[in-house]
Design an enzyme around this catalytic site. Structure first.
Site, PDB file in Angstrom:
ATOM      1  N   CYS A   1       0.825  -1.215   0.000  1.00 18.85           N
ATOM      2  CA  CYS A   1       0.000   0.000   0.000  1.00 18.85           C
ATOM      3  C   CYS A   1       0.857   1.262   0.000  1.00 18.85           C
ATOM      4  CB  CYS A   1      -0.930  -0.008   1.203  1.00 18.85           C
ATOM      5  SG  CYS A   1      -2.099  -1.383   1.170  1.00 18.85           S
ATOM      6  N   THR A   2       2.003   1.195   0.654  1.00 17.86           N
ATOM      7  CA  THR A   2       2.917   2.341   0.645  1.00 17.86           C
ATOM      8  C   THR A   2       3.494   2.552  -0.748  1.00 17.86           C
ATOM      9  OG1 THR A   2       3.476   1.985   2.980  1.00 17.86           O
ATOM     10  CG2 THR A   2       5.002   3.319   1.678  1.00 17.86           C
TER      11      THR A   2
END
Length: 216
Positions: free
Chosen positions: A111-112
């Site tokens: 997600c980062t």
């Protein structure tokens, strides 16, 4: 382990032979099953392993397979709090294309990467006239810290309880154990024009949505 012998007769034309047949007792393979629950983190979801595995019901499978928001359909409106705690409605963005991406959780590896890839291409999205919005089940405080740490220039919405995710029918992975990673592109009228799902290649969401916007 006990063993016993028996025999059988093999007939080969004129020759008769008696061959021993060894009979072996087979015991069940012993293996240990953890009696205490253990946890592991996988792309932002906590997976629990225990000695009991519940079966997947037909109703849960139906929720995983059939989307509720499809291409060509007007996206249902919703109102969620952004990273600053302010309520934001989807209808606010009518009149311009919207890239709405659902992701599992803040501060997880995939997600980062995805969030930073949207950040790095943000000017390209702006040039295409599109607004970028990220949605996960994290609260506003988590979103604020996440956006501040990685200098994210776009809106993050807090879908605590995953109500919008469920209303939109965003499919999960691993039989629902892992929140799905799915991106929608809405046109200026709020109609869904693209749905892209790829859990394990988060940066592909940016490539595919930009490609679509440039071709539109």
């Amino acid at each position: 382990m006990a063993a016993s012998s028996s025999s059988f007769t093999l007939c080969n034309h004129t020759t008769l032979r008696t061959l021993p047949l060894r009979k072996t007792l087979v015991t069940k393979t012993q293996f240990s099953v953890p009696t205490k629950s253990s946890e592991s983190n996988f792309f932002g979801s906590t997976l629990t392993h225990s000695s009991y595995i519940s079966p997947v019901s037909s109703s849960s499978l139906k929720g995983l397979i059939f989307a509720k928001v499809n291409k060509g359909q007007a996206a249902p409106d919703f109102t969620l709090k952004d990273q600053n705690g302010k309520p934001v409605s989807l209808k606010k963005y009518k009149g311009k294309p919207v890239v709405l991406y659902f992701y599992p959780a803040d501060e997880t590896p995939g997600c980062t990467k995805q969030a930073c890839a949207f950040r790095d291409s943000y000017e390209k999205f702006k040039k295409a006239g599109a607004e970028v919005i990220g949605i996960s089940g994290d609260d506003s405080a988590s979103h604020k810290a996440f956006a501040s740490k990685y200098k994210l220039p776009y809106t993050l919405l807090s879908d605590e309880g995953n109500k919008v995710r469920k209303d939109w029918g965003v499919p999960g992975d691993l039989f629902g154990a892992l929140p799905g990673r799915q991106t929608y592109v809405l046109d200026k009228n709020g109609v869904v024009q693209l749905i892209y799902n790829n859990q394990f290649q988060p940066e592909k969401h940016i490539d595919e949505t930009l490609k679509f916007l440039k071709a539109a």
